[in-house]
Design a protein around this motif. Sequence first.
Motif, short mmCIF file in Angstrom:
data_model
loop_
_atom_site.label_atom_id
_atom_site.label_comp_id
_atom_site.label_asym_id
_atom_site.label_seq_id
_atom_site.Cartn_x
_atom_site.Cartn_y
_atom_site.Cartn_z
N ASN A 128 42.69 37.54 39.98
CA ASN A 128 44.12 36.89 40.25
C ASN A 128 43.83 35.38 40.44
O ASN A 128 44.90 34.71 39.89
N GLN A 174 41.17 40.41 43.32
CA GLN A 174 41.51 39.19 43.90
C GLN A 174 40.83 38.26 43.08
O GLN A 174 41.56 37.03 42.72
N LYS A 211 38.14 43.19 45.79
CA LYS A 211 37.50 41.86 45.68
C LYS A 211 37.59 41.33 44.11
O LYS A 211 38.13 40.12 44.21
#
Length: 569
Positions: free
Chosen positions: A544, A541, A538
Amino acid sequence: MNKSNYAFIAALYNNKGAGLYNDVYFPIIKYTIVSLFYKKEKAGENFYDVKDVEEFIKDKFGIHIPLVVLKKSVRYISNKNHDFELDIYENGECFRIKKTWDFSVNANFERISAEFESDIDLLEKEYKKYLTNAHVESDLRFIDFISDNTDDVLGFLCNKIDLKVNEQYEPVARFLEHIKEHKEQLFATVSKLFWGSIIAAYLSREEAAVEEDKSAISEYFLDTSLVMGLLKLSTPEIETYSEDLLKTLLIAKATIRVHPMTCTEIKSIIKSVEEHGAYIGKDISFAVEKYKYTSTDLASIRIHLEEKLSELKISIFPNKEYNLEKKATNKYKKDNRVKQLAHSRKSNISEENYREIHDVYMYDYILNRSNSKDCCQFITLNKDLIEILDASNDTQGHIMIHPYKLTLNLWMNGNLSTGVESVVLTEVITRCFYLNNVDIRNKISIMINYYRDKDGNIDQRTYDAILIALIRRDRKLINFIENTDNFDTNKSIKYEEQLKQHILLKNREVDKYTQDEIESLRTQVSEESRLHEEKKVKISQLKNEVDIVNQKLNDSQKMKRKKQRFLNN
Protein backbone atom coordinates in the motif's frame (compact mmCIF):
# COMPACT_ATOMS: atom_id res chain seq x y z
CA MET A 1 38.41 -58.60 22.51
CA ASN A 2 37.02 -55.89 24.78
CA LYS A 3 36.36 -52.18 24.33
CA SER A 4 39.85 -51.26 25.60
CA ASN A 5 41.44 -53.41 22.87
CA TYR A 6 39.31 -51.79 20.17
CA ALA A 7 39.99 -48.31 21.55
CA PHE A 8 43.75 -48.86 21.45
CA ILE A 9 43.74 -50.32 17.94
CA ALA A 10 41.61 -47.39 16.73
CA ALA A 11 44.21 -45.03 18.25
CA LEU A 12 47.15 -46.84 16.62
CA TYR A 13 45.54 -46.90 13.17
CA ASN A 14 44.25 -43.34 13.16
CA ASN A 15 46.74 -42.54 10.39
CA LYS A 16 47.18 -45.14 7.67
CA GLY A 17 49.57 -45.81 4.81
CA ALA A 18 48.56 -46.98 1.38
CA GLY A 19 49.37 -50.72 1.34
CA LEU A 20 47.83 -53.63 3.20
CA TYR A 21 51.15 -54.65 4.74
CA ASN A 22 51.87 -51.17 6.09
CA ASP A 23 48.29 -50.62 7.24
CA VAL A 24 47.98 -53.76 9.27
CA TYR A 25 51.20 -54.85 10.89
CA PHE A 26 53.64 -51.99 11.31
CA PRO A 27 51.87 -49.62 13.77
CA ILE A 28 51.18 -52.29 16.39
CA ILE A 29 54.67 -53.81 16.08
CA LYS A 30 56.38 -50.42 16.25
CA TYR A 31 54.40 -49.51 19.35
CA THR A 32 55.39 -52.82 20.93
CA ILE A 33 59.09 -52.46 20.09
CA VAL A 34 59.18 -48.99 21.65
CA SER A 35 57.36 -50.20 24.78
CA LEU A 36 59.78 -53.11 25.17
CA PHE A 37 62.77 -50.85 24.54
CA TYR A 38 61.94 -48.36 27.29
CA LYS A 39 60.93 -51.15 29.64
CA LYS A 40 64.07 -53.26 29.18
CA GLU A 41 66.42 -50.29 28.93
CA LYS A 42 65.81 -49.57 32.59
CA ALA A 43 66.87 -53.12 33.41
CA GLY A 44 70.06 -52.73 31.35
CA GLU A 45 69.04 -55.30 28.73
CA ASN A 46 70.07 -54.78 25.11
CA PHE A 47 68.76 -57.78 23.15
CA TYR A 48 65.16 -58.70 22.36
CA ASP A 49 63.45 -61.86 21.23
CA VAL A 50 60.64 -61.74 18.69
CA LYS A 51 58.62 -63.87 21.14
CA ASP A 52 58.69 -60.90 23.52
CA VAL A 53 56.85 -58.93 20.82
CA GLU A 54 54.35 -61.77 20.37
CA GLU A 55 53.57 -61.99 24.11
CA PHE A 56 53.30 -58.21 24.57
CA ILE A 57 50.77 -57.89 21.74
CA LYS A 58 48.74 -60.80 23.09
CA ASP A 59 48.63 -59.33 26.62
CA LYS A 60 48.00 -55.74 25.54
CA PHE A 61 45.58 -56.23 22.64
CA GLY A 62 44.18 -59.75 23.04
CA ILE A 63 45.54 -60.65 19.59
CA HIS A 64 47.91 -63.41 18.50
CA ILE A 65 50.11 -62.57 15.52
CA PRO A 66 52.07 -65.48 14.02
CA LEU A 67 55.84 -65.42 14.56
CA VAL A 68 56.51 -65.57 10.82
CA VAL A 69 54.71 -62.23 10.43
CA LEU A 70 56.58 -60.67 13.33
CA LYS A 71 59.97 -61.77 11.97
CA LYS A 72 59.29 -60.37 8.49
CA SER A 73 57.90 -57.14 9.95
CA VAL A 74 60.92 -56.62 12.22
CA ARG A 75 63.26 -57.15 9.23
CA TYR A 76 61.22 -54.76 7.10
CA ILE A 77 61.18 -52.07 9.81
CA SER A 78 64.97 -52.34 10.21
CA ASN A 79 65.51 -51.83 6.46
CA LYS A 80 62.83 -49.34 5.47
CA ASN A 81 61.94 -47.14 8.44
CA HIS A 82 63.99 -44.05 9.30
CA ASP A 83 62.55 -43.75 12.82
CA PHE A 84 63.94 -47.16 13.78
CA GLU A 85 67.44 -48.64 13.67
CA LEU A 86 67.61 -52.34 14.50
CA ASP A 87 70.36 -54.93 14.37
CA ILE A 88 68.79 -58.20 13.21
CA TYR A 89 70.04 -61.64 14.25
CA GLU A 90 68.98 -65.18 13.29
CA ASN A 91 66.83 -63.96 10.40
CA GLY A 92 64.58 -61.95 12.71
CA GLU A 93 64.49 -64.26 15.74
CA CYS A 94 66.40 -61.70 17.82
CA PHE A 95 67.20 -58.02 17.43
CA ARG A 96 68.91 -55.12 19.17
CA ILE A 97 67.37 -51.65 19.16
CA LYS A 98 69.72 -48.78 18.36
CA LYS A 99 67.10 -46.09 17.72
CA THR A 100 63.31 -45.68 18.03
CA TRP A 101 60.84 -42.86 18.04
CA ASP A 102 60.47 -41.01 21.33
CA PHE A 103 58.31 -42.62 24.00
CA SER A 104 56.06 -39.54 23.92
CA VAL A 105 54.60 -40.99 20.69
CA ASN A 106 53.46 -44.07 22.63
CA ALA A 107 52.14 -41.86 25.41
CA ASN A 108 50.10 -39.95 22.84
CA PHE A 109 48.62 -43.25 21.56
CA GLU A 110 47.58 -44.12 25.12
CA ARG A 111 45.94 -40.71 25.56
CA ILE A 112 43.97 -41.11 22.31
CA SER A 113 43.04 -44.66 23.31
CA ALA A 114 41.56 -43.40 26.59
CA GLU A 115 39.49 -40.88 24.62
CA PHE A 116 38.21 -43.61 22.30
CA GLU A 117 37.25 -45.75 25.31
CA SER A 118 35.24 -42.85 26.76
CA ASP A 119 33.61 -42.37 23.37
CA ILE A 120 32.52 -46.04 23.35
CA ASP A 121 30.78 -45.50 26.71
CA LEU A 122 29.12 -42.37 25.33
CA LEU A 123 28.00 -44.25 22.22
CA GLU A 124 26.39 -46.96 24.37
CA LYS A 125 24.44 -44.32 26.29
CA GLU A 126 23.37 -42.46 23.17
CA TYR A 127 22.34 -45.71 21.49
CA LYS A 128 20.16 -46.78 24.44
CA LYS A 129 18.55 -43.34 24.49
CA TYR A 130 17.88 -43.58 20.75
CA LEU A 131 16.25 -47.02 21.10
CA THR A 132 13.97 -45.72 23.85
CA ASN A 133 12.92 -42.65 21.88
CA ALA A 134 12.35 -44.69 18.71
CA HIS A 135 10.38 -47.44 20.54
CA VAL A 136 12.77 -50.08 19.16
CA GLU A 137 13.69 -53.28 20.98
CA SER A 138 17.20 -54.76 20.81
CA ASP A 139 19.31 -56.85 23.19
CA LEU A 140 22.48 -56.01 21.28
CA ARG A 141 24.94 -53.41 22.55
CA PHE A 142 26.84 -51.01 20.35
CA ILE A 143 30.14 -52.75 21.14
CA ASP A 144 28.56 -55.99 19.85
CA PHE A 145 28.24 -54.29 16.46
CA ILE A 146 31.99 -53.58 16.48
CA SER A 147 32.92 -57.05 17.76
CA ASP A 148 30.68 -58.95 15.35
CA ASN A 149 32.16 -57.03 12.44
CA THR A 150 35.59 -58.34 13.44
CA ASP A 151 34.16 -61.87 13.29
CA ASP A 152 32.64 -61.15 9.86
CA VAL A 153 35.96 -59.92 8.46
CA LEU A 154 37.69 -62.99 9.91
CA GLY A 155 35.04 -65.09 8.18
CA PHE A 156 35.73 -63.25 4.93
CA LEU A 157 39.43 -64.08 5.24
CA CYS A 158 38.51 -67.73 5.80
CA ASN A 159 36.13 -67.74 2.79
CA LYS A 160 32.99 -68.02 4.94
CA ILE A 161 29.66 -66.62 3.74
CA ASP A 162 27.48 -66.11 6.84
CA LEU A 163 27.33 -62.62 8.36
CA LYS A 164 26.75 -61.64 11.98
CA VAL A 165 26.22 -57.98 11.10
CA ASN A 166 22.89 -58.41 9.35
CA GLU A 167 19.26 -57.30 9.74
CA GLN A 168 19.43 -57.61 13.54
CA TYR A 169 21.70 -54.53 13.53
CA GLU A 170 19.24 -52.39 11.58
CA PRO A 171 18.56 -50.31 14.75
CA VAL A 172 22.31 -49.59 14.95
CA ALA A 173 22.28 -48.56 11.28
CA ARG A 174 19.41 -46.16 11.94
CA PHE A 175 21.23 -44.79 14.98
CA LEU A 176 24.35 -44.21 12.86
CA GLU A 177 22.31 -42.39 10.22
CA HIS A 178 20.89 -40.24 13.04
CA ILE A 179 24.25 -39.24 14.53
CA LYS A 180 25.73 -38.75 11.06
CA GLU A 181 23.16 -36.00 10.54
CA HIS A 182 23.04 -34.54 14.05
CA LYS A 183 26.37 -35.43 15.74
CA GLU A 184 29.06 -35.51 13.08
CA GLN A 185 31.99 -35.72 15.50
CA LEU A 186 30.53 -38.79 17.18
CA PHE A 187 29.95 -40.41 13.80
CA ALA A 188 33.60 -39.77 12.86
CA THR A 189 34.59 -41.59 16.05
CA VAL A 190 32.38 -44.56 15.07
CA SER A 191 34.08 -44.63 11.67
CA LYS A 192 37.50 -44.94 13.31
CA LEU A 193 36.35 -47.57 15.80
CA PHE A 194 34.75 -49.57 13.00
CA TRP A 195 37.97 -49.39 11.02
CA GLY A 196 39.75 -50.64 14.14
CA SER A 197 37.44 -53.68 14.17
CA ILE A 198 38.55 -54.50 10.61
CA ILE A 199 42.23 -54.08 11.49
CA ALA A 200 41.71 -56.36 14.53
CA ALA A 201 40.43 -59.11 12.23
CA TYR A 202 43.43 -58.88 9.91
CA LEU A 203 45.80 -58.94 12.88
CA SER A 204 44.00 -61.98 14.33
CA ARG A 205 44.06 -64.21 11.26
CA GLU A 206 46.00 -67.43 11.67
CA GLU A 207 47.47 -67.61 8.18
CA ALA A 208 49.18 -64.37 7.30
CA ALA A 209 49.98 -63.19 3.79
CA VAL A 210 52.47 -60.52 4.73
CA GLU A 211 53.81 -59.62 1.30
CA GLU A 212 52.48 -56.40 -0.14
CA ASP A 213 49.75 -57.13 -2.65
CA LYS A 214 50.27 -55.83 -6.17
CA SER A 215 48.17 -52.90 -7.19
CA ALA A 216 46.03 -53.98 -10.13
CA ILE A 217 42.96 -52.49 -11.78
CA SER A 218 40.33 -55.22 -11.61
CA GLU A 219 37.42 -56.07 -13.88
CA TYR A 220 33.95 -56.54 -12.41
CA PHE A 221 30.65 -57.60 -13.97
CA LEU A 222 27.42 -56.42 -12.27
CA ASP A 223 24.46 -58.71 -11.62
CA THR A 224 20.94 -57.82 -12.76
CA SER A 225 19.62 -56.58 -9.39
CA LEU A 226 22.49 -54.10 -8.99
CA VAL A 227 22.02 -52.71 -12.51
CA MET A 228 18.27 -52.39 -11.87
CA GLY A 229 19.13 -50.39 -8.74
CA LEU A 230 21.38 -48.05 -10.71
CA LEU A 231 18.58 -47.55 -13.25
CA LYS A 232 16.20 -46.67 -10.38
CA LEU A 233 14.08 -49.73 -11.12
CA SER A 234 14.27 -51.41 -7.72
CA THR A 235 13.65 -50.90 -4.00
CA PRO A 236 15.14 -47.84 -2.26
CA GLU A 237 17.55 -50.11 -0.36
CA ILE A 238 18.95 -51.77 -3.49
CA GLU A 239 19.07 -48.40 -5.24
CA THR A 240 21.23 -46.96 -2.43
CA TYR A 241 23.34 -50.10 -2.21
CA SER A 242 24.01 -50.01 -5.97
CA GLU A 243 24.88 -46.31 -6.01
CA ASP A 244 27.33 -46.71 -3.11
CA LEU A 245 28.90 -49.71 -4.83
CA LEU A 246 29.34 -47.79 -8.09
CA LYS A 247 31.04 -44.89 -6.23
CA THR A 248 33.46 -47.33 -4.60
CA LEU A 249 34.35 -48.98 -7.90
CA LEU A 250 34.89 -45.62 -9.60
CA ILE A 251 37.15 -44.44 -6.74
CA ALA A 252 39.12 -47.69 -7.13
CA LYS A 253 39.36 -47.05 -10.89
CA ALA A 254 38.04 -50.53 -11.58
CA THR A 255 36.70 -51.61 -14.96
CA ILE A 256 32.91 -51.98 -14.59
CA ARG A 257 31.00 -54.08 -17.09
CA VAL A 258 27.56 -55.52 -17.81
CA HIS A 259 27.35 -58.67 -19.92
CA PRO A 260 24.90 -58.91 -22.90
CA MET A 261 23.17 -61.83 -21.13
CA THR A 262 22.47 -59.52 -18.19
CA CYS A 263 21.18 -56.79 -20.52
CA THR A 264 18.78 -59.30 -22.06
CA GLU A 265 17.43 -60.24 -18.64
CA ILE A 266 16.99 -56.58 -17.66
CA LYS A 267 15.17 -55.74 -20.90
CA SER A 268 12.93 -58.79 -20.44
CA ILE A 269 11.94 -57.67 -16.93
CA ILE A 270 11.19 -54.11 -18.07
CA LYS A 271 9.24 -55.35 -21.13
CA SER A 272 7.10 -57.58 -18.92
CA VAL A 273 6.19 -54.65 -16.65
CA GLU A 274 5.41 -52.48 -19.69
CA GLU A 275 2.91 -55.04 -20.95
CA HIS A 276 1.45 -56.53 -17.77
CA GLY A 277 2.23 -54.05 -14.99
CA ALA A 278 4.43 -54.60 -11.93
CA TYR A 279 3.45 -57.46 -9.65
CA ILE A 280 3.07 -56.32 -6.04
CA GLY A 281 6.07 -57.33 -3.96
CA LYS A 282 8.51 -57.46 -6.87
CA ASP A 283 11.47 -55.07 -6.50
CA ILE A 284 10.56 -53.09 -9.62
CA SER A 285 7.03 -52.45 -8.27
CA PHE A 286 8.49 -50.16 -5.57
CA ALA A 287 10.23 -48.04 -8.22
CA VAL A 288 7.09 -47.87 -10.40
CA GLU A 289 5.13 -46.61 -7.38
CA LYS A 290 7.84 -44.18 -6.20
CA TYR A 291 8.69 -42.62 -9.58
CA LYS A 292 5.22 -42.99 -11.14
CA TYR A 293 6.66 -44.72 -14.20
CA THR A 294 4.36 -45.12 -17.20
CA SER A 295 4.76 -47.79 -19.88
CA THR A 296 6.30 -45.11 -22.09
CA ASP A 297 8.87 -44.24 -19.40
CA LEU A 298 9.82 -47.90 -19.00
CA ALA A 299 10.06 -48.42 -22.75
CA SER A 300 12.41 -45.44 -22.98
CA ILE A 301 14.69 -46.91 -20.28
CA ARG A 302 14.68 -50.27 -22.05
CA ILE A 303 15.42 -48.84 -25.50
CA HIS A 304 18.19 -46.55 -24.22
CA LEU A 305 19.67 -49.05 -21.73
CA GLU A 306 23.17 -49.03 -23.25
CA GLU A 307 23.30 -45.21 -23.31
CA LYS A 308 22.14 -44.93 -19.70
CA LEU A 309 24.80 -47.40 -18.53
CA SER A 310 27.45 -45.55 -20.52
CA GLU A 311 26.48 -42.32 -18.73
CA LEU A 312 27.17 -44.15 -15.45
CA LYS A 313 30.63 -45.10 -16.79
CA ILE A 314 29.64 -48.75 -17.16
CA SER A 315 30.58 -50.53 -20.36
CA ILE A 316 28.49 -53.16 -22.13
CA PHE A 317 30.73 -56.09 -22.87
CA PRO A 318 30.69 -56.64 -26.65
CA ASN A 319 28.64 -59.62 -27.80
CA LYS A 320 30.76 -61.51 -30.31
CA GLU A 321 28.54 -64.57 -30.44
CA TYR A 322 25.52 -64.73 -32.75
CA ASN A 323 22.22 -65.74 -31.06
CA LEU A 324 23.95 -65.94 -27.67
CA GLU A 325 20.81 -66.17 -25.50
CA LYS A 326 19.34 -69.07 -27.48
CA LYS A 327 22.63 -70.99 -27.44
CA ALA A 328 23.03 -70.44 -23.68
CA THR A 329 19.44 -71.56 -23.03
CA ASN A 330 19.92 -74.76 -25.04
CA LYS A 331 23.21 -75.47 -23.30
CA TYR A 332 22.14 -74.84 -19.69
CA LYS A 333 18.41 -75.62 -19.51
CA LYS A 334 19.11 -79.16 -18.28
CA ASP A 335 22.14 -78.27 -16.14
CA ASN A 336 21.76 -79.56 -12.56
CA ARG A 337 22.98 -76.22 -11.19
CA VAL A 338 20.08 -74.46 -12.92
CA LYS A 339 17.64 -76.89 -11.30
CA GLN A 340 19.32 -76.47 -7.91
CA LEU A 341 19.07 -72.67 -8.10
CA ALA A 342 15.42 -72.82 -9.21
CA HIS A 343 14.63 -75.16 -6.31
CA SER A 344 16.34 -72.88 -3.77
CA ARG A 345 14.30 -69.93 -5.10
CA LYS A 346 11.10 -71.96 -5.14
CA SER A 347 10.74 -71.40 -8.89
CA ASN A 348 9.10 -73.84 -11.28
CA ILE A 349 11.73 -75.88 -13.07
CA SER A 350 11.24 -75.50 -16.83
CA GLU A 351 13.08 -74.51 -19.97
CA GLU A 352 12.11 -70.89 -19.29
CA ASN A 353 14.30 -70.43 -16.18
CA TYR A 354 16.25 -67.62 -17.82
CA ARG A 355 17.24 -66.11 -14.48
CA GLU A 356 18.91 -69.33 -13.35
CA ILE A 357 20.38 -69.98 -16.82
CA HIS A 358 21.82 -66.45 -16.80
CA ASP A 359 23.42 -67.00 -13.36
CA VAL A 360 25.04 -70.33 -14.22
CA TYR A 361 26.21 -69.00 -17.61
CA MET A 362 27.81 -65.97 -15.93
CA TYR A 363 29.53 -68.20 -13.38
CA ASP A 364 31.14 -70.31 -16.09
CA TYR A 365 31.93 -67.25 -18.20
CA ILE A 366 33.72 -65.43 -15.33
CA LEU A 367 35.53 -68.63 -14.35
CA ASN A 368 36.89 -69.08 -17.87
CA ARG A 369 37.74 -65.39 -18.23
CA SER A 370 39.60 -65.38 -14.90
CA ASN A 371 41.94 -68.06 -16.18
CA SER A 372 43.39 -65.53 -18.60
CA LYS A 373 42.81 -62.29 -16.67
CA ASP A 374 43.54 -61.25 -13.06
CA CYS A 375 40.66 -60.72 -10.63
CA CYS A 376 37.64 -60.87 -12.90
CA GLN A 377 34.57 -61.25 -10.70
CA PHE A 378 30.76 -61.12 -10.76
CA ILE A 379 29.23 -58.85 -8.10
CA THR A 380 25.86 -60.04 -6.84
CA LEU A 381 23.49 -59.57 -3.91
CA ASN A 382 22.12 -63.10 -4.34
CA LYS A 383 23.34 -65.13 -1.39
CA ASP A 384 21.91 -68.38 -2.77
CA LEU A 385 23.88 -67.87 -5.97
CA ILE A 386 27.14 -67.44 -4.05
CA GLU A 387 26.44 -70.39 -1.76
CA ILE A 388 25.47 -72.87 -4.49
CA LEU A 389 27.88 -71.92 -7.26
CA ASP A 390 30.88 -70.36 -5.52
CA ALA A 391 31.09 -72.07 -2.14
CA SER A 392 31.95 -75.43 -3.73
CA ASN A 393 34.82 -73.94 -5.73
CA ASP A 394 37.97 -74.60 -3.69
CA THR A 395 40.62 -74.07 -6.35
CA GLN A 396 39.69 -71.03 -8.41
CA GLY A 397 38.89 -68.52 -5.67
CA HIS A 398 35.73 -66.43 -5.54
CA ILE A 399 33.99 -66.04 -8.87
CA MET A 400 30.83 -64.56 -7.34
CA ILE A 401 31.38 -61.83 -4.75
CA HIS A 402 29.07 -59.88 -2.44
CA PRO A 403 29.54 -56.08 -2.26
CA TYR A 404 30.67 -56.26 1.38
CA LYS A 405 33.61 -58.48 0.39
CA LEU A 406 34.39 -56.33 -2.62
CA THR A 407 35.38 -53.30 -0.53
CA LEU A 408 37.86 -55.32 1.51
CA ASN A 409 39.23 -56.96 -1.65
CA LEU A 410 39.85 -53.57 -3.24
CA TRP A 411 41.66 -52.41 -0.11
CA MET A 412 43.78 -55.57 0.05
CA ASN A 413 44.76 -55.22 -3.61
CA GLY A 414 45.79 -51.60 -3.13
CA ASN A 415 43.01 -50.24 -5.37
CA LEU A 416 41.32 -48.45 -2.47
CA SER A 417 43.66 -46.60 -0.13
CA THR A 418 41.92 -43.33 0.76
CA GLY A 419 38.62 -42.90 2.59
CA VAL A 420 38.36 -46.63 3.24
CA GLU A 421 36.87 -46.17 6.72
CA SER A 422 33.84 -44.26 5.46
CA VAL A 423 33.37 -46.63 2.49
CA VAL A 424 33.24 -49.80 4.62
CA LEU A 425 30.98 -48.24 7.25
CA THR A 426 28.59 -46.91 4.59
CA GLU A 427 28.42 -50.38 3.03
CA VAL A 428 27.55 -51.99 6.38
CA ILE A 429 24.83 -49.42 7.14
CA THR A 430 23.27 -49.92 3.70
CA ARG A 431 23.57 -53.71 4.03
CA CYS A 432 21.70 -53.71 7.36
CA PHE A 433 18.85 -51.64 5.87
CA TYR A 434 18.68 -53.89 2.81
CA LEU A 435 18.71 -57.17 4.77
CA ASN A 436 16.19 -55.86 7.30
CA ASN A 437 13.70 -54.91 4.58
CA VAL A 438 14.14 -58.30 2.92
CA ASP A 439 13.59 -59.92 6.32
CA ILE A 440 10.44 -57.86 7.01
CA ARG A 441 8.98 -58.75 3.61
CA ASN A 442 9.67 -62.44 4.22
CA LYS A 443 8.14 -62.38 7.71
CA ILE A 444 5.08 -60.47 6.50
CA SER A 445 4.63 -63.17 3.84
CA ILE A 446 4.89 -65.89 6.50
CA MET A 447 2.27 -64.16 8.67
CA ILE A 448 -0.12 -63.68 5.73
CA ASN A 449 0.19 -67.37 4.85
CA TYR A 450 -0.23 -68.28 8.51
CA TYR A 451 -3.51 -66.36 8.82
CA ARG A 452 -4.70 -67.59 5.42
CA ASP A 453 -4.18 -71.20 6.50
CA LYS A 454 -6.03 -70.63 9.78
CA ASP A 455 -9.06 -68.53 8.89
CA GLY A 456 -8.48 -67.33 5.34
CA ASN A 457 -8.02 -63.66 6.17
CA ILE A 458 -5.88 -61.06 7.91
CA ASP A 459 -7.57 -57.76 8.74
CA GLN A 460 -5.92 -54.45 7.91
CA ARG A 461 -5.53 -53.42 11.54
CA THR A 462 -3.64 -56.61 12.43
CA TYR A 463 -1.55 -56.33 9.28
CA ASP A 464 -0.55 -52.73 10.15
CA ALA A 465 0.20 -53.72 13.74
CA ILE A 466 2.40 -56.61 12.61
CA LEU A 467 4.24 -54.36 10.15
CA ILE A 468 4.93 -51.72 12.82
CA ALA A 469 6.04 -54.39 15.30
CA LEU A 470 8.44 -55.86 12.71
CA ILE A 471 9.88 -52.45 11.90
CA ARG A 472 10.55 -52.00 15.62
CA ARG A 473 11.91 -55.58 15.80
CA ASP A 474 9.46 -56.70 18.47
CA ARG A 475 11.01 -59.73 20.20
CA LYS A 476 7.77 -61.65 20.78
CA LEU A 477 6.59 -61.32 17.20
CA ILE A 478 9.94 -62.27 15.67
CA ASN A 479 10.20 -65.27 18.00
CA PHE A 480 6.64 -66.32 17.06
CA ILE A 481 7.31 -66.10 13.31
CA GLU A 482 10.63 -67.93 13.51
CA ASN A 483 9.05 -70.76 15.53
CA THR A 484 5.61 -70.96 13.87
CA ASP A 485 6.21 -74.49 12.58
CA ASN A 486 7.17 -75.74 16.05
CA PHE A 487 3.87 -74.86 17.83
CA ASP A 488 1.20 -77.46 18.33
CA THR A 489 -2.32 -76.29 17.41
CA ASN A 490 -3.67 -75.56 20.91
CA LYS A 491 -0.62 -73.70 22.13
CA SER A 492 -0.38 -71.86 18.84
CA ILE A 493 -3.97 -70.57 19.00
CA LYS A 494 -3.56 -69.46 22.62
CA TYR A 495 -0.21 -67.80 21.97
CA GLU A 496 -1.54 -66.20 18.80
CA GLU A 497 -4.27 -64.38 20.72
CA GLN A 498 -1.77 -63.19 23.31
CA LEU A 499 0.49 -62.05 20.54
CA LYS A 500 -2.32 -60.14 18.80
CA GLN A 501 -3.07 -58.27 22.02
CA HIS A 502 0.61 -57.60 22.57
CA ILE A 503 1.07 -56.21 19.04
CA LEU A 504 -2.04 -54.06 19.20
CA LEU A 505 -0.94 -52.72 22.59
CA LYS A 506 2.42 -51.81 21.10
CA ASN A 507 0.60 -50.23 18.19
CA ARG A 508 -1.46 -48.07 20.55
CA GLU A 509 1.72 -47.00 22.34
CA VAL A 510 3.19 -46.00 19.01
CA ASP A 511 -0.07 -44.29 18.05
CA LYS A 512 0.05 -42.27 21.28
CA TYR A 513 3.68 -41.38 20.66
CA THR A 514 2.86 -40.44 17.06
CA GLN A 515 -0.13 -38.43 18.24
CA ASP A 516 2.09 -36.48 20.64
CA GLU A 517 4.45 -35.79 17.75
CA ILE A 518 1.51 -34.67 15.60
CA GLU A 519 0.28 -32.32 18.34
CA SER A 520 3.78 -30.88 18.66
CA LEU A 521 3.93 -30.38 14.91
CA ARG A 522 0.47 -28.76 14.94
CA THR A 523 1.69 -26.29 17.56
CA GLN A 524 4.73 -25.48 15.46
CA VAL A 525 2.61 -25.13 12.32
CA SER A 526 0.15 -22.92 14.17
CA GLU A 527 2.96 -20.65 15.35
CA GLU A 528 4.49 -20.56 11.88
CA SER A 529 1.06 -19.80 10.40
CA ARG A 530 0.66 -16.90 12.81
CA LEU A 531 4.05 -15.52 11.85
CA HIS A 532 3.20 -16.06 8.20
CA GLU A 533 -0.05 -14.10 8.59
CA GLU A 534 1.82 -11.29 10.31
CA LYS A 535 4.28 -11.23 7.42
CA LYS A 536 1.40 -11.15 4.95
CA VAL A 537 -0.14 -8.16 6.76
CA LYS A 538 3.22 -6.40 6.82
CA ILE A 539 3.76 -7.12 3.11
CA SER A 540 0.27 -5.81 2.35
CA GLN A 541 1.02 -2.61 4.28
CA LEU A 542 4.29 -2.16 2.42
CA LYS A 543 2.51 -2.73 -0.90
CA ASN A 544 0.00 0.00 0.00
CA GLU A 545 2.83 2.36 0.89
CA VAL A 546 4.54 1.57 -2.42
CA ASP A 547 1.27 2.23 -4.28
CA ILE A 548 0.90 5.60 -2.55
CA VAL A 549 4.50 6.55 -3.41
CA ASN A 550 3.97 5.45 -7.03
CA GLN A 551 0.76 7.50 -7.19
CA LYS A 552 2.53 10.60 -5.87
CA LEU A 553 5.33 10.03 -8.36
CA ASN A 554 2.82 9.80 -11.21
CA ASP A 555 1.07 12.99 -10.01
CA SER A 556 4.41 14.76 -9.82
CA GLN A 557 5.32 13.68 -13.36
CA LYS A 558 1.93 14.87 -14.65
CA MET A 559 2.46 18.22 -12.97
CA LYS A 560 5.89 18.56 -14.58
CA ARG A 561 4.47 17.83 -18.02
CA LYS A 562 1.70 20.35 -17.43
CA LYS A 563 4.21 23.03 -16.45
CA GLN A 564 6.35 22.23 -19.47
CA ARG A 565 3.36 22.66 -21.80
CA PHE A 566 2.54 25.95 -20.09
CA LEU A 567 6.11 27.21 -20.57
CA ASN A 568 6.10 26.11 -24.18
CA ASN A 569 2.88 28.05 -24.82
